[in-house]
Write a protein that holds these residues in place. Structure first.
Motif, PDB file in Angstrom:
ATOM      1  N   UNK A  74     -41.787 -19.859   6.047  1.00  0.00           N
ATOM      2  CA  UNK A  74     -42.389 -18.774   6.820  1.00  0.00           C
ATOM      3  C   UNK A  74     -41.839 -18.834   8.235  1.00  0.00           C
ATOM      4  N   UNK A  75     -41.382 -17.681   8.718  1.00  0.00           N
ATOM      5  CA  UNK A  75     -40.925 -17.573  10.098  1.00  0.00           C
ATOM      6  C   UNK A  75     -41.591 -16.366  10.731  1.00  0.00           C
ATOM      7  N   UNK A  76     -42.062 -16.554  11.971  1.00  0.00           N
ATOM      8  CA  UNK A  76     -42.671 -15.466  12.714  1.00  0.00           C
ATOM      9  C   UNK A  76     -42.574 -15.783  14.193  1.00  0.00           C
ATOM     10  N   UNK A  77     -42.091 -14.837  14.967  1.00  0.00           N
ATOM     11  CA  UNK A  77     -41.971 -15.050  16.412  1.00  0.00           C
ATOM     12  C   UNK A  77     -43.224 -14.623  17.155  1.00  0.00           C
ATOM     13  N   UNK A  78     -43.974 -13.681  16.597  1.00  0.00           N
ATOM     14  CA  UNK A  78     -45.115 -13.146  17.316  1.00  0.00           C
ATOM     15  C   UNK A  78     -46.451 -13.743  16.951  1.00  0.00           C
TER      16      UNK A  78
END
Length: 161
Positions: A74-78
């Protein structure tokens, strides 16, 4: 990047019966070649995971999932820490998923539900007070819809004190 283990045979079924995550597709093929069936299946499963996250209100445009076998990255910047922890749990508590990989600033406290456990017993163990079960329930919303609807193998988020 940290990796969390989940009970692969426990959780919500979103892939369809007897379709747990399988080994990943082989390396990429030329653009004009037809996609291998395994690659199509992997994309279908990623789409199912994304649909589940959207249904829970966790699937923003900046959330990216990569499925390799029974492991999801899982990748998320926000996403803030709480949201990232919920993303890890929402994906990990899917039948067929054994591991979730994600970047978190601190190691979260998770608890794997054992047979016969209640939120009150878990609250007593982790928070020192059985009456704080609602804090655990709230920390796991929207994945939990009722304090009595937990199951063995489910992984829950334990809030701070």
């Amino acid at each position: 990047m940290a990796i969390w283990d989940f009970v692969k045979d426990a959780g919500k079924s979103v892939f369809g019966k007897a379709e747990a995550a399988q080994p990943a597709a082989p390396a990429a093929t030329p653009a004009d070649a037809p996609k291998p069936a395994a690659q199509d299946d992997t994309q279908r499963k990623v789409d199912a995971l994304k649909a589940e996250l959207r249904a829970l209100g966790l699937g923003g445009k900046d959330v990216h999932l990569t499925l390799r076998g029974d492991t999801v990255k899982i990748e998320s910047r926000g996403a803030d820490r709480e949201t990232m922890e919920k993303l890890v749990l929402a994906v990990g508590n899917i039948e067929g998923i054994a591991k979730v990989e994600a970047e978190l600033p601190e190691e979260p406290v998770f608890h794997t539900v054992q047979k016969g456990e209640t939120l009150s017993a878990i609250a007593k163990k982790h928070l020192g007070d059985a009456n704080k079960y609602n804090a655990i329930f709230e920390a796991n919303r929207p994945m939990l819809t009722h304090p009595d609807k937990i199951y063995p193998g489910q992984v829950l988020r334990i809030p701070a004190g």
